[in-house]
Scaffold this motif. Sequence first.
Motif, short mmCIF file in Angstrom:
data_model
loop_
_atom_site.label_atom_id
_atom_site.label_comp_id
_atom_site.label_asym_id
_atom_site.label_seq_id
_atom_site.Cartn_x
_atom_site.Cartn_y
_atom_site.Cartn_z
N ASP A 1 0.78 -1.13 0.01
CA ASP A 1 0.01 0.06 -0.11
C ASP A 1 0.92 1.10 0.10
OD1 ASP A 1 -1.89 2.11 0.55
OD2 ASP A 1 -2.40 1.42 2.19
N ARG A 2 0.88 1.88 -1.29
CA ARG A 2 1.72 2.97 -1.23
C ARG A 2 0.80 4.44 -0.93
NH1 ARG A 2 6.53 2.41 -4.05
NH2 ARG A 2 6.83 4.51 -3.37
N THR A 3 -0.28 4.68 -0.52
CA THR A 3 -1.14 5.66 -0.31
C THR A 3 -0.39 6.66 0.51
OG1 THR A 3 -3.07 4.16 -0.62
CG2 THR A 3 -3.36 6.39 0.32
N ALA A 4 0.37 6.37 1.55
CA ALA A 4 1.16 7.30 2.42
C ALA A 4 2.21 7.97 1.63
CB ALA A 4 1.55 6.47 3.77
N ASP A 5 2.58 7.38 0.59
CA ASP A 5 3.78 8.01 -0.23
C ASP A 5 3.36 8.99 -1.32
OD1 ASP A 5 5.35 6.62 1.39
OD2 ASP A 5 5.21 5.13 0.34
N LEU A 6 2.14 8.48 -2.11
CA LEU A 6 1.60 9.15 -3.27
C LEU A 6 0.38 9.54 -3.25
CD1 LEU A 6 3.59 6.46 -5.58
CD2 LEU A 6 4.22 8.69 -5.37
N ALA A 7 0.06 10.73 -3.87
CA ALA A 7 -1.22 11.28 -4.11
C ALA A 7 -1.81 11.45 -5.34
CB ALA A 7 -1.26 12.71 -3.38
N THR A 8 -2.90 11.42 -5.60
CA THR A 8 -3.63 11.59 -6.95
C THR A 8 -3.90 12.71 -7.41
OG1 THR A 8 -4.20 9.09 -6.76
CG2 THR A 8 -5.19 10.25 -8.48
N ILE A 9 -3.87 13.26 -8.42
CA ILE A 9 -4.39 14.65 -8.89
C ILE A 9 -5.07 14.31 -10.36
CG2 ILE A 9 -3.64 16.82 -9.84
CD1 ILE A 9 -3.30 16.52 -6.96
N GLY A 10 -6.18 14.76 -10.42
CA GLY A 10 -6.90 14.53 -11.60
C GLY A 10 -6.88 15.70 -12.41
N THR A 11 -7.09 15.58 -13.85
CA THR A 11 -7.08 16.62 -14.61
C THR A 11 -7.47 16.07 -16.26
OG1 THR A 11 -5.75 18.31 -15.77
CG2 THR A 11 -4.74 16.35 -15.52
N LEU A 12 -8.07 17.12 -16.98
CA LEU A 12 -8.38 16.86 -18.20
C LEU A 12 -7.24 17.51 -19.07
CD1 LEU A 12 -12.14 17.24 -18.17
CD2 LEU A 12 -11.40 15.21 -19.13
N GLY A 13 -6.32 17.89 -18.77
CA GLY A 13 -5.37 18.76 -19.69
C GLY A 13 -3.79 18.11 -19.32
N ASP A 14 -2.80 18.82 -19.25
CA ASP A 14 -1.58 18.43 -19.00
C ASP A 14 -0.87 19.52 -18.37
OD1 ASP A 14 0.66 16.69 -19.36
OD2 ASP A 14 1.18 17.46 -21.26
N PRO A 15 -1.31 19.92 -17.07
CA PRO A 15 -0.37 20.88 -16.72
C PRO A 15 0.69 20.29 -15.87
CG PRO A 15 -2.14 19.77 -15.04
CD PRO A 15 -2.30 19.30 -16.37
N PRO A 16 1.66 21.19 -15.70
CA PRO A 16 3.03 20.85 -15.15
C PRO A 16 3.11 20.42 -13.79
CG PRO A 16 2.97 23.18 -15.38
CD PRO A 16 1.64 22.74 -16.01
N LEU A 17 3.22 19.35 -13.40
CA LEU A 17 3.04 18.76 -12.04
C LEU A 17 4.44 17.83 -11.77
CD1 LEU A 17 -0.52 17.39 -12.10
CD2 LEU A 17 0.46 19.66 -11.34
N PRO A 18 4.58 17.44 -10.55
CA PRO A 18 6.01 16.81 -10.24
C PRO A 18 5.49 15.49 -10.06
CG PRO A 18 5.04 17.79 -8.24
CD PRO A 18 4.26 18.20 -9.33
N ILE A 19 5.51 14.85 -11.39
CA ILE A 19 4.81 13.45 -11.45
C ILE A 19 6.00 12.58 -10.78
CG2 ILE A 19 3.95 11.83 -13.19
CD1 ILE A 19 2.40 14.27 -13.29
N ALA A 20 5.67 11.47 -10.07
CA ALA A 20 6.44 10.40 -9.45
C ALA A 20 6.80 9.45 -10.65
CB ALA A 20 5.80 9.65 -8.25
N ALA A 21 8.09 9.14 -10.72
CA ALA A 21 8.63 8.02 -11.93
C ALA A 21 9.65 7.28 -11.20
CB ALA A 21 9.04 9.09 -12.98
N PRO A 22 9.33 6.31 -10.21
CA PRO A 22 10.25 5.86 -9.33
C PRO A 22 11.20 4.77 -10.37
CG PRO A 22 8.17 5.03 -8.94
CD PRO A 22 8.14 6.00 -9.68
N ASN A 23 10.57 4.23 -11.42
CA ASN A 23 11.30 3.34 -12.23
C ASN A 23 11.48 4.00 -13.74
OD1 ASN A 23 11.63 1.01 -10.43
ND2 ASN A 23 9.41 0.93 -10.74
N GLY A 24 11.84 5.39 -13.75
CA GLY A 24 11.85 5.89 -14.97
C GLY A 24 10.50 6.32 -15.84
N VAL A 25 9.45 5.61 -15.43
CA VAL A 25 7.99 5.94 -16.24
C VAL A 25 7.10 6.74 -15.61
CG1 VAL A 25 6.18 4.65 -17.23
CG2 VAL A 25 8.28 3.55 -17.45
N PRO A 26 6.82 8.08 -16.07
CA PRO A 26 5.86 9.06 -15.34
C PRO A 26 4.77 8.09 -14.83
CG PRO A 26 7.01 10.02 -17.11
CD PRO A 26 7.36 8.48 -17.18
N LEU A 27 4.42 8.23 -13.67
CA LEU A 27 2.96 7.67 -13.19
C LEU A 27 1.71 8.41 -13.57
CD1 LEU A 27 4.25 6.08 -9.81
CD2 LEU A 27 4.25 5.12 -12.05
#
Length: 373
Positions: free
Chosen positions: A133-159
């Motif tokens: 369970d990684r809920t304590a580490d990561l939060a979800t943000i929803g959008t219909l666009g592509d705003p600049p956000l600090p996307i997590a990518a622990p294995n090199g692929v943006p989540l």
Amino acid sequence: MSDASPSPFLDLPGAVDTTDAGVPAHYGGPLAEQRALAEGGAIVDLSDRAVLTIQGPDRLSWLNSLTSQALTGLRPGESSETLLLDVTGRVEHAVRLLDDGETLWLLVDRPEAAGLLAWLDSMRFMLRVELADRTADLATIGTLGDPPLPIAAPNGVPLIWHDPWRAVAPGGHQYARGEHPGAGWTWSERLIPRDALPSLVARVRTGELSAAGTLAADALRIAAWRPRFATEVDERTIPHELDWLRTAVHLSKGCYRGQETVAKVHNLGHPPRRLVMLHLDGSEGVHPAPGAVVSLDGAEVGSVTSSALHYELGPIALAVVKRSADAGATLTVDADGTPVAAAQEIVVPPEAGAEAHVPRLPRLGAVTRTPRQ
């Protein structure tokens, strides 16, 4: 799993949590927030959602064997969704999926997470999978666009989970006819480090980012006919009733729990209920809540699952009604004792299913006559 703490987005001016979810339902202007979200310029705080992971070389084949979607070919960065069904084909969990090549990320509503994680853990046996369970580490943000956000990518692929609702997935089937409003549904859910939420709030305060509440997201989801587990699913729901074969079910994959019901209803039968979008008469100034009774000629035929005031369409709702309810009739919704007229927009038609068109076999012992030449 610990309870969700209130989001820092609730500290923004006008933020109101009307559902006790711990995230803003709106910031004082739900209709303006809808427009900003629809235009791709706003983000929605979904930090009350849960994030689970499956690691190990067997993660895709294992989940493929348990759920409704074909997952063995899921590529790094590719999004999907799948359903966990019971033995009678009823929906128990709906899971949004993203694989990064090393980890399979499962996005679910928080009330689902503990039960789903426990059930999956009980099904591991000797397979090479690890659950977390990684809920304590990561939060979800929803959008219909592509705003600049600090996307997590622990294995090199943006989540970033891109909702597949825009089109029928390979192996899926759509019951809805004609032009589908989901074709323009560009919804995505982006995972960011949970400790980055305060910095996003600061960017909203300065005007660098725009925020919309969950009410805005829900109104646009309803208009796209997009089902959600937390709202459209009850203890009787099968995927066909919500047109969920469209993106969450692969009709020609191998066996999984509930597959027999999925195949029988799709090929030989009809789903007992069907999803409709309702255009509600707003002249009474009342709005039905989820669970409101839907009737036809005084007889109950279903209930509202989600409702909203849309910035262009006005008052709308999703409802699940009996298949036998006249698809051309005006329905009535009980809004706290006030009858509200509701015009149907058909999502799942009454004749949905029976796709195989299997010919009727002659009765045993019946004489088959050969036409005269």
